[in-house]
Design a protein around this motif. Structure first.
Motif, PDB file in Angstrom:
ATOM      1  N   LEU A 518       0.822  -1.210   0.000  1.00 32.64           N
ATOM      2  CA  LEU A 518       0.000   0.000   0.000  1.00 32.64           C
ATOM      3  C   LEU A 518       0.856   1.259   0.000  1.00 32.64           C
ATOM      4  O   LEU A 518       0.435   2.307  -0.496  1.00 32.64           O
ATOM      5  CB  LEU A 518      -0.922   0.010   1.230  1.00 32.64           C
ATOM      6  N   LEU A 519       2.047   1.137   0.573  1.00 35.46           N
ATOM      7  CA  LEU A 519       2.974   2.279   0.612  1.00 35.46           C
ATOM      8  C   LEU A 519       4.053   2.169  -0.456  1.00 35.46           C
ATOM      9  O   LEU A 519       5.013   2.964  -0.459  1.00 35.46           O
ATOM     10  CB  LEU A 519       3.621   2.379   1.995  1.00 35.46           C
ATOM     11  N   GLY A 520       3.942   1.198  -1.337  1.00 31.35           N
ATOM     12  CA  GLY A 520       4.892   1.085  -2.441  1.00 31.35           C
ATOM     13  C   GLY A 520       5.967   0.038  -2.209  1.00 31.35           C
ATOM     14  O   GLY A 520       6.178  -0.446  -1.092  1.00 31.35           O
ATOM     15  N   THR A 521       6.646  -0.291  -3.293  1.00 29.74           N
ATOM     16  CA  THR A 521       7.650  -1.363  -3.231  1.00 29.74           C
ATOM     17  C   THR A 521       8.845  -0.989  -2.354  1.00 29.74           C
ATOM     18  O   THR A 521       9.418  -1.853  -1.677  1.00 29.74           O
ATOM     19  CB  THR A 521       8.141  -1.714  -4.641  1.00 29.74           C
ATOM     20  N   GLU A 522       9.248   0.285  -2.381  1.00 30.24           N
ATOM     21  CA  GLU A 522      10.410   0.693  -1.580  1.00 30.24           C
ATOM     22  C   GLU A 522      10.126   0.513  -0.092  1.00 30.24           C
ATOM     23  O   GLU A 522      11.005   0.119   0.679  1.00 30.24           O
ATOM     24  CB  GLU A 522      10.774   2.152  -1.875  1.00 30.24           C
ATOM     25  N   PHE A 523       8.898   0.827   0.305  1.00 28.26           N
ATOM     26  CA  PHE A 523       8.554   0.608   1.712  1.00 28.26           C
ATOM     27  C   PHE A 523       8.507  -0.881   2.032  1.00 28.26           C
ATOM     28  O   PHE A 523       8.993  -1.327   3.071  1.00 28.26           O
ATOM     29  CB  PHE A 523       7.202   1.238   2.053  1.00 28.26           C
ATOM     30  N   ALA A 524       7.918  -1.654   1.146  1.00 29.38           N
ATOM     31  CA  ALA A 524       7.796  -3.102   1.394  1.00 29.38           C
ATOM     32  C   ALA A 524       9.163  -3.738   1.605  1.00 29.38           C
ATOM     33  O   ALA A 524       9.315  -4.669   2.401  1.00 29.38           O
ATOM     34  CB  ALA A 524       7.062  -3.758   0.232  1.00 29.38           C
ATOM     35  N   LYS A 525      10.197  -3.225   0.890  1.00 26.29           N
ATOM     36  CA  LYS A 525      11.546  -3.775   1.020  1.00 26.29           C
ATOM     37  C   LYS A 525      12.114  -3.593   2.427  1.00 26.29           C
ATOM     38  O   LYS A 525      13.013  -4.327   2.842  1.00 26.29           O
ATOM     39  CB  LYS A 525      12.483  -3.111   0.014  1.00 26.29           C
ATOM     40  N   LEU A 526      11.607  -2.610   3.162  1.00 24.91           N
ATOM     41  CA  LEU A 526      12.117  -2.354   4.517  1.00 24.91           C
ATOM     42  C   LEU A 526      11.799  -3.510   5.453  1.00 24.91           C
ATOM     43  O   LEU A 526      12.548  -3.771   6.401  1.00 24.91           O
ATOM     44  CB  LEU A 526      11.514  -1.056   5.073  1.00 24.91           C
ATOM     45  N   GLY A 527      10.669  -4.161   5.220  1.00 25.14           N
ATOM     46  CA  GLY A 527      10.292  -5.303   6.037  1.00 25.14           C
ATOM     47  C   GLY A 527      10.137  -4.976   7.515  1.00 25.14           C
ATOM     48  O   GLY A 527      10.595  -5.724   8.387  1.00 25.14           O
ATOM     49  N   LEU A 528       9.493  -3.879   7.823  1.00 32.04           N
ATOM     50  CA  LEU A 528       9.380  -3.429   9.213  1.00 32.04           C
ATOM     51  C   LEU A 528       8.472  -4.349  10.027  1.00 32.04           C
ATOM     52  O   LEU A 528       7.427  -4.800   9.545  1.00 32.04           O
ATOM     53  CB  LEU A 528       8.825  -1.996   9.260  1.00 32.04           C
ATOM     54  N   THR A 529       8.879  -4.590  11.262  1.00 35.57           N
ATOM     55  CA  THR A 529       8.038  -5.344  12.198  1.00 35.57           C
ATOM     56  C   THR A 529       7.042  -4.406  12.855  1.00 35.57           C
ATOM     57  O   THR A 529       7.156  -3.172  12.753  1.00 35.57           O
ATOM     58  CB  THR A 529       8.899  -6.010  13.279  1.00 35.57           C
ATOM     59  N   GLU A 530       6.068  -4.970  13.542  1.00 37.20           N
ATOM     60  CA  GLU A 530       5.081  -4.145  14.241  1.00 37.20           C
ATOM     61  C   GLU A 530       5.758  -3.261  15.287  1.00 37.20           C
ATOM     62  O   GLU A 530       5.420  -2.075  15.428  1.00 37.20           O
ATOM     63  CB  GLU A 530       4.037  -5.046  14.902  1.00 37.20           C
ATOM     64  N   LYS A 531       6.719  -3.791  16.003  1.00 35.56           N
ATOM     65  CA  LYS A 531       7.427  -3.013  17.019  1.00 35.56           C
ATOM     66  C   LYS A 531       8.175  -1.845  16.390  1.00 35.56           C
ATOM     67  O   LYS A 531       8.147  -0.722  16.908  1.00 35.56           O
ATOM     68  CB  LYS A 531       8.401  -3.921  17.769  1.00 35.56           C
ATOM     69  N   GLU A 532       8.836  -2.104  15.260  1.00 38.04           N
ATOM     70  CA  GLU A 532       9.578  -1.027  14.571  1.00 38.04           C
ATOM     71  C   GLU A 532       8.621   0.028  14.053  1.00 38.04           C
ATOM     72  O   GLU A 532       8.935   1.238  14.066  1.00 38.04           O
ATOM     73  CB  GLU A 532      10.392  -1.626  13.425  1.00 38.04           C
ATOM     74  N   MET A 533       7.436  -0.393  13.601  1.00 33.77           N
ATOM     75  CA  MET A 533       6.448   0.567  13.094  1.00 33.77           C
ATOM     76  C   MET A 533       6.025   1.538  14.188  1.00 33.77           C
ATOM     77  O   MET A 533       6.006   2.755  13.990  1.00 33.77           O
ATOM     78  CB  MET A 533       5.212  -0.189  12.593  1.00 33.77           C
ATOM     79  N   TYR A 534       5.714   1.018  15.345  1.00 32.33           N
ATOM     80  CA  TYR A 534       5.242   1.877  16.429  1.00 32.33           C
ATOM     81  C   TYR A 534       6.360   2.762  16.985  1.00 32.33           C
ATOM     82  O   TYR A 534       6.106   3.886  17.425  1.00 32.33           O
ATOM     83  CB  TYR A 534       4.631   1.018  17.543  1.00 32.33           C
ATOM     84  N   LYS A 535       7.576   2.252  16.955  1.00 31.07           N
ATOM     85  CA  LYS A 535       8.682   2.972  17.583  1.00 31.07           C
ATOM     86  C   LYS A 535       9.306   4.017  16.673  1.00 31.07           C
ATOM     87  O   LYS A 535       9.741   5.080  17.135  1.00 31.07           O
ATOM     88  CB  LYS A 535       9.752   1.976  18.032  1.00 31.07           C
ATOM     89  N   HIS A 536       9.349   3.765  15.378  1.00 33.23           N
ATOM     90  CA  HIS A 536      10.145   4.600  14.486  1.00 33.23           C
ATOM     91  C   HIS A 536       9.365   5.244  13.347  1.00 33.23           C
ATOM     92  O   HIS A 536       9.968   5.729  12.402  1.00 33.23           O
ATOM     93  CB  HIS A 536      11.301   3.784  13.890  1.00 33.23           C
ATOM     94  N   THR A 537       8.036   5.268  13.410  1.00 31.60           N
ATOM     95  CA  THR A 537       7.280   5.867  12.317  1.00 31.60           C
ATOM     96  C   THR A 537       6.202   6.807  12.832  1.00 31.60           C
ATOM     97  O   THR A 537       5.814   6.754  13.998  1.00 31.60           O
ATOM     98  CB  THR A 537       6.597   4.795  11.431  1.00 31.60           C
ATOM     99  N   MET A 538       5.730   7.658  11.922  1.00 28.84           N
ATOM    100  CA  MET A 538       4.564   8.511  12.177  1.00 28.84           C
ATOM    101  C   MET A 538       3.659   8.446  10.960  1.00 28.84           C
ATOM    102  O   MET A 538       4.129   8.289   9.825  1.00 28.84           O
ATOM    103  CB  MET A 538       4.988   9.965  12.425  1.00 28.84           C
ATOM    104  N   ILE A 539       2.374   8.597  11.203  1.00 29.66           N
ATOM    105  CA  ILE A 539       1.414   8.619  10.112  1.00 29.66           C
ATOM    106  C   ILE A 539       0.457   9.778  10.342  1.00 29.66           C
ATOM    107  O   ILE A 539       0.013  10.022  11.465  1.00 29.66           O
ATOM    108  CB  ILE A 539       0.673   7.271   9.978  1.00 29.66           C
ATOM    109  N   GLU A 540       0.143  10.497   9.271  1.00 31.87           N
ATOM    110  CA  GLU A 540      -0.682  11.700   9.387  1.00 31.87           C
ATOM    111  C   GLU A 540      -1.473  11.893   8.100  1.00 31.87           C
ATOM    112  O   GLU A 540      -0.930  11.784   6.995  1.00 31.87           O
ATOM    113  CB  GLU A 540       0.219  12.922   9.627  1.00 31.87           C
ATOM    114  N   PRO A 541      -2.785  12.144   8.203  1.00 26.07           N
ATOM    115  CA  PRO A 541      -3.578  12.408   6.996  1.00 26.07           C
ATOM    116  C   PRO A 541      -3.257  13.796   6.429  1.00 26.07           C
ATOM    117  O   PRO A 541      -3.095  14.766   7.183  1.00 26.07           O
ATOM    118  CB  PRO A 541      -5.023  12.341   7.494  1.00 26.07           C
TER     119      PRO A 541
END
Length: 583
Positions: A518-541
């Motif tokens: 959904l966020l593109g192939t470059e993001f998919a390559k990162l292979g982030l875990t759920e823990k990494e998502m919550y710790k190191h990302t932000m999402i904003e509309p």
């Protein structure tokens, strides 16, 4: 004889080249101490330090930015060390010498112009016969009247000793700006500049300069600034030095030059674009005005089309940062004309655009003929103009409002995407945006208080809500993007109130974990875990999306991942509809 040469720099990171040349030329006949301070240091602290040194001779290098502070120090020093011989030199006191002798009677001598040989000869007489008439290029009082000895012939710069080999400077080289000159003089006659007074250009020994640069880099110098008035006046010389610096540079070193852009040949720029490492060179270009009539009045020859060609080629090359200067208040440049000059130059999108105000320097042709344009200016340094026949003080105040926000919102590059969007889509011209915002800023007294990064975003948000409420929401989307992309790590609390609550954010994260494409192939390559998502990302509309470098209206989510090792942010966009359909 204990000799100290001193100056008050504008900032701690600056160093003074002039007093180092005096020291190098006077030694080994005289041991000369260096004593540098800043204009922010309390005068009593400077005097206390100098008093501890107990100088028999004390010299000061004087400029428009330090003369008033220097005078305060000189007057105090003479009270506590009345027998100390005080010598003043530098561009600020080299002209109107009788005025300075009268204003600063505590100064025993004033050195005019180039000072190395004059200073040493003066030391010879101070320690010897005290026959001041034998010293060329000095001013002093004799029987209460000013006496000025004619200046000597110009030095052979090829014979000057190096000013860089002092043991006491080694530990500071990595922390401060090192200034170097490879020539003196300027071929141009711009009437607002002191360099217009000296005829001809003289060069130092090229090989000696190269050895000095090797020495400076070997001992940790990081920023080396060439103070030549026009570094590229000789194409062959500039090419030789550019090639040398490319071949010899050490990683992390930056070289800065003052260049005349309209005389730079395209083949020179091609060479730099192909061969110079990114970030090695930085160009300072004095545009001053794009008004041909104004340039003619100050005897400034400038081809605007050729200047545009140079600046554009350099920018397209992506290797060299450019700092362009403007001067408000030049003859017959009224407010509207300056607005045009600003817009002409801003259209080139230089990395820095410096907005300065005309200073009526002593000795310049413009000051001598000030009455021709009804100039009113400050009596003391920096002699900045207050008005002239086409520019009122009220209009100068308005332009100063532009200067304040230009520095914070363009030159500091805190929100490049936002400013680009605003100046191209929300206001008639870039100047109109900076003027409107600058006036708003000034009326609220924001110029008198400090600002954190978050404050700058809030100030702009408030202005846009008041000035253009219909566009403020979409611009705020870009502001959020700019803010996050300029963070080293995930911010704890951004300047806006988060639009998503904890549950909404969790639902989106689960969708992304299940369908990373959904966020593109470059993001998919990162292979982030759920823990990494919550710790190191932000999402904003957001209400805008960045597509192929352009902002388009589209409801979407901005997802930013802050790489934990480097802190470098990466941005990904996901259409709102895609997120909804994925559920």
């Amino acid at each position: 004889m204990n000799v100290v040469v001193s100056t008050l720099n504008a900032k701690y990171i600056h160093t003074n080249l002039a007093i180092r040349y005096l020291k190098a030329f006077a030694e080994p006949d005289y041991h000369v101490e260096l004593a540098e301070y800043t204009i922010k240091d309390p005068a009593i602290n400077i005097v206390t330090d100098l008093y501890k040194r107990q100088p028999h001779v004390l010299g000061f290098s004087c400029y428009i930015w330090n003369i008033e502070e220097t005078i305060a120090v000189v007057k105090m020093i003479k009270k506590v060390l009345p027998e100390t011989v005080i010598i003043l030199g530098g561009p600020e006191v080299s002209y109107d010498v009788p005025y300075w002798l009268e204003r600063i009677p505590q100064a025993d001598f004033i050195v005019l112009g180039e000072g190395e040989e004059t200073f040493k000869q003066l030391l010879d007489e101070i320690s010897g016969r005290k026959n001041w008439s034998e010293v060329s290029g000095i001013g002093y009082l004799e029987d209460g009247k000013p006496k000025i000895n004619p200046q000597r012939n110009k030095l052979d710069l090829r014979e000057l000793p190096s000013p860089f080999r002092f043991e006491e400077d080694k530990s500071e080289l990595s922390k401060r700006v090192t200034y170097i000159e490879t020539s003196r003089g300027c071929p141009f006659r711009c009437q607002f500049c002191l360099s217009s007074i000296e005829v001809g250009v003289r060069y130092f020994n090229r090989e000696a300069i190269k050895e000095d640069i090797r020495y400076l880099m070997a001992h940790g110098a990081k920023t080396i600034k060439f103070v030549d008035r026009t570094f590229n006046i000789s194409r062959s010389y500039a090419m030789e030095m550019f090639q040398f610096l490319i071949d010899e540079h050490k990683p992390g070193t930056v070289f800065q030059f003052e260049i005349t852009a309209d005389i730079m040949r395209p083949e020179v720029i091609d060479f730099l674009n192909k061969n110079a490492p990114k970030g090695l060179f930085r160009f300072e270009i004095g545009v001053q005005s794009t008004n041909d009539a104004t340039n003619e009045l100050v005897m400034r020859k400038q081809s605007w089309p050729k200047l545009v060609r140079t600046v554009t080629m350099v920018k397209d090359g992506g290797k060299i940062e450019q700092h362009l200067d403007l001067i408000a208040g030049l003859p017959e440049e009224n407010y509207d004309s300056f607005r045009q000059t600003f817009n002409d130059v801003f259209a080139l999108r230089p990395e820095e655009l410096q907005l300065g105000f005309l200073k009526m320097l002593r000795g310049t042709g413009l000051r001598i003929r000030a009455n021709e344009h009804d100039y009113v200016y400050m009596d003391h340094s920096p002699y900045e103009i207050l008005s002239n026949n086409v520019l009122s003080f009220a209009e100068i105040v308005k332009i100063k409002q532009v200067e304040d926000v230009l520095e914070k919102y363009w030159n500091d590059h805190r929100m490049n995407e936002t400013i680009e969007y605003v100046v191209t889509r929300s206001f008639n011209t870039p100047f109109d945006f900076f003027q409107s915002f600058g006036t708003y800023w000034d009326e609220r007294g924001w110029g008198r208080i400090g600002h954190q990064l978050e404050d700058l975003f809030k100030r702009l948000q408030e202005f846009l809500h008041a000035e253009q409420p219909d566009k403020s929401e979409e611009i705020e989307s870009i502001m959020k993007y700019d803010y996050l992309m300029n963070q080293r790590y995930k911010p704890r609390k951004p300047w806006w109130e988060p639009a998503l609550d904890k549950q909404e954010r969790s639902l989106l994260y689960q969708k992304i974990l299940q369908q990373p494409l959904l966020l593109g192939t470059e993001f998919a390559k990162l292979g982030l875990t759920e823990k990494e998502m919550y710790k190191h990302t932000m999402i904003e509309p957001l209400s805008l999306s960045l597509v192929d470098g352009k902002w388009i209206k589209q409801n979407n989510y901005l997802f930013v991942y802050f790489e934990p090792t480097t802190g470098r942010p990466s941005a990904f966009f996901m259409e709102s509809e895609a997120a909804t359909s994925a559920s």
